[in-house]
Design an enzyme around this catalytic site. Sequence first.
Site, PDB file in Angstrom:
ATOM      1  CG  HIS A   1      -1.602   1.326   1.450  1.00 29.48           C
ATOM      2  ND1 HIS A   1      -2.439   1.965   0.553  1.00 29.48           N
ATOM      3  CD2 HIS A   1      -1.504   2.171   2.520  1.00 29.48           C
ATOM      4  CE1 HIS A   1      -2.836   3.121   1.059  1.00 29.48           C
ATOM      5  NE2 HIS A   1      -2.272   3.274   2.243  1.00 29.48           N
TER       6      HIS A   1
ATOM      7  CD  GLU B   1      -3.092   6.143  11.470  1.00 30.60           C
ATOM      8  OE1 GLU B   1      -4.224   5.633  11.344  1.00 30.60           O
ATOM      9  OE2 GLU B   1      -2.653   7.026  10.706  1.00 30.60           O
ATOM     10  CG  ASP B   2      -1.419   1.715  10.947  1.00 29.09           C
ATOM     11  OD1 ASP B   2      -2.185   2.129  11.842  1.00 29.09           O
ATOM     12  OD2 ASP B   2      -1.677   1.801   9.737  1.00 29.09           O
TER      13      ASP B   2
ATOM     14  CG  ASP C   1     -21.785  19.035 -20.885  1.00 30.63           C
ATOM     15  OD1 ASP C   1     -22.754  18.394 -20.477  1.00 30.63           O
ATOM     16  OD2 ASP C   1     -21.163  19.846 -20.200  1.00 30.63           O
TER      17      ASP C   1
END
Length: 720
Positions: free
Chosen positions: A69, A97-98, A280
């Site tokens: 990721h 964070e992880d 359009d």
Amino acid sequence: MELTSGFTRIQSRIRTSRISREFGIDTLAEHLESYLPEPAIARVRAAYEFGERQHRGQFRKTGEPYIYHPLAVARILAEMRLDATTLIAAILHDVIEDTDAARDEVAARFGKEVANLVDGVSKLDRAQFHSREQATAESFRKLMLAMTHDLRVIMVKLADRLHNMRTLEGMTAAKRALIAKETLDIYAPIARRLGINSMRVELEELGFANLYPQRYAVLQRASRSITGDRRSLLREIEETLSRGLAAEGIGANVKGRRKNLYSIYRKMREKHRRFLDVFDLYGVRVIVDSVDDCYRALGIVHHQYRPITEQFNDFIANPKLNGYQSLHTTVMARGGIKFEVQIRTREMDQIAESGIAAHWQYKLGERVGKLGNLDAEEWLGHLTEMHVGEADSLTFVDDLRMDLFPDEVYVFTPKGKIIRLARGSTCVDFAYAVHTELGDRCVAARVDGHLAPLNSQLESGQTVDVITAKHARPNAAWLHFLKTAKARNGVRNFLKNQRADKAERLGQRLLDKSLSDLGLSLRRLSRTDIDRGLSEMDEPSLPALYAAIGLGKRLAPLVARHFLSGDAPIAKGRRAKPLAVEGTEGLVVEFAKCCHPVPGDAIHGQASMGRGLVVHRFGCAYSRRKGASADRVELTWADNVSGEYNVELRVTASNKRGLLATLTAKFADSDCNIENITFPERSGALITIRFLVGVHDRHHLASVIRRLRRVAAVERVERC
């Protein structure tokens, strides 16, 4: 089941192998060789090795190792040719964070700049907040503040969101819909606001497909069903324009395109059109070398096809807020089919696709990320103002949503300066856009020379002249019609400052009264006693203490005791006079809705946390039940009290035709405004009606009640 399980494992290995080839570090490094020097690429590889160790053993919902990721996020940014620092931050954006990695460790290994970027993208811990909404809002506010210091923070976050949107298949339908809604509400508009069209289009398309999968599928089938005829016409237009431009010596690249489905869907909803009425669906883009060629090409387009004049926009002379520039014209082609043609230079096209990222210049050894877009710089400055002025993160996010508007209007100052505003903006929004002080003091406006109400919505091309008065002040009622976050923030800031000022004055009066009850006064306190009392209460100054008392955060009788000398007995001083209520104290004095006191009633005050002083009638059951004696403040009405005060009346009457009309007429004859009417009870022939009305004092109230009792159908009139 065993065969199914085996097939699933094979699928997972195939997917992991494919992702490994597509997003492996070697593939990324190979791409970086086209624009980064070898030392920078080596730093990116080192970041990958560190990130891979930290994320080892972690897997995404889709089944592949987690490290793929951040590598994919880095690849998205590499395709935009961003610098090595941004790419390293992208690879490490989840480690704080992880994983167990700390900010200081990231800073020590890769530099403070990388650590700041990673910390800016990292969400706050949910555990420290009362709700998911508050945690999300606080994290988003942190992200926005970090973005104002370094725009690369939001570039990493947008790339992170884009890859998450590409790989939502591992989530539940409810989770996909929640993430998609947030993407359409916040992240796609930010990409639009920064002019990053390539990201914006994909975020919108993926968000639409996951939030409304059935609607997306229907529009997709409908779009494919008409592709054949339009495609052939599109090729014909491309060839015709290419020949016409070449004949005039204009070097141009002419290419057709299909509008993304989310744009079509939004236009159908906003303009209440059927799919076939959206003309359009396809358009033509003409890319030329210079601005002069843009206008020459416009003449050729209008010579070849009949233009629809009301659907022409010159965004070269009047760029959009995100820096977008182009000429837009809609023309009538064969068979009465309308096509939009966009004409721009190559530089404008690059900015239209990459937005603010197009201004990045990679220079070895130099700081990058400086903006070349003055409009974006102005917006980031405005975000800083919003952050400083608004304490509540949920309100901040709401204001930001309002500010991420897709459409603008262009209006003029009397001197001819163009002011760009959100569609639906009013004269007050215009005033604050020009200058905060102009907004604070506006009382009226002239639009194209004619007087107009302040809540009048503006249209492009109008000239607005704001009329001010020296003693004018913002009105809280403006918040109901203001469109721009800057105007709403300006009004809120003024009201907060006004409240703080009034709270300070009220707190001083309350403290002086409590000191008087102890035989003291503020004037007689020594500097030593004041400093000691402030230190005990951990207040920085007397004005801050007054404001805390006025807002109900501290109780004046308890505060007064902190100013007594340690060995001094409590003097039985002369009891101070009750505090006089004038009715003009504003936001720090509130009249209780449980008993609705009016001038002339016997009253007392109740200190309430965050609300200031709440005024109750004597005998109010709610006040007796909820209040402690220490919270009570003796009050009286000032001699010069003025204004209108709400009171609730309960009228019991025979349920006859025309009763309500008769009663409302009596209120009008009594010079009494009706704020609300409810019908809580109906029993046989009798009906009870509750009226919330505004009166000046008890004498006015008595006059109103007498008039109502004279109505033949009325049985009882009681004050609630």
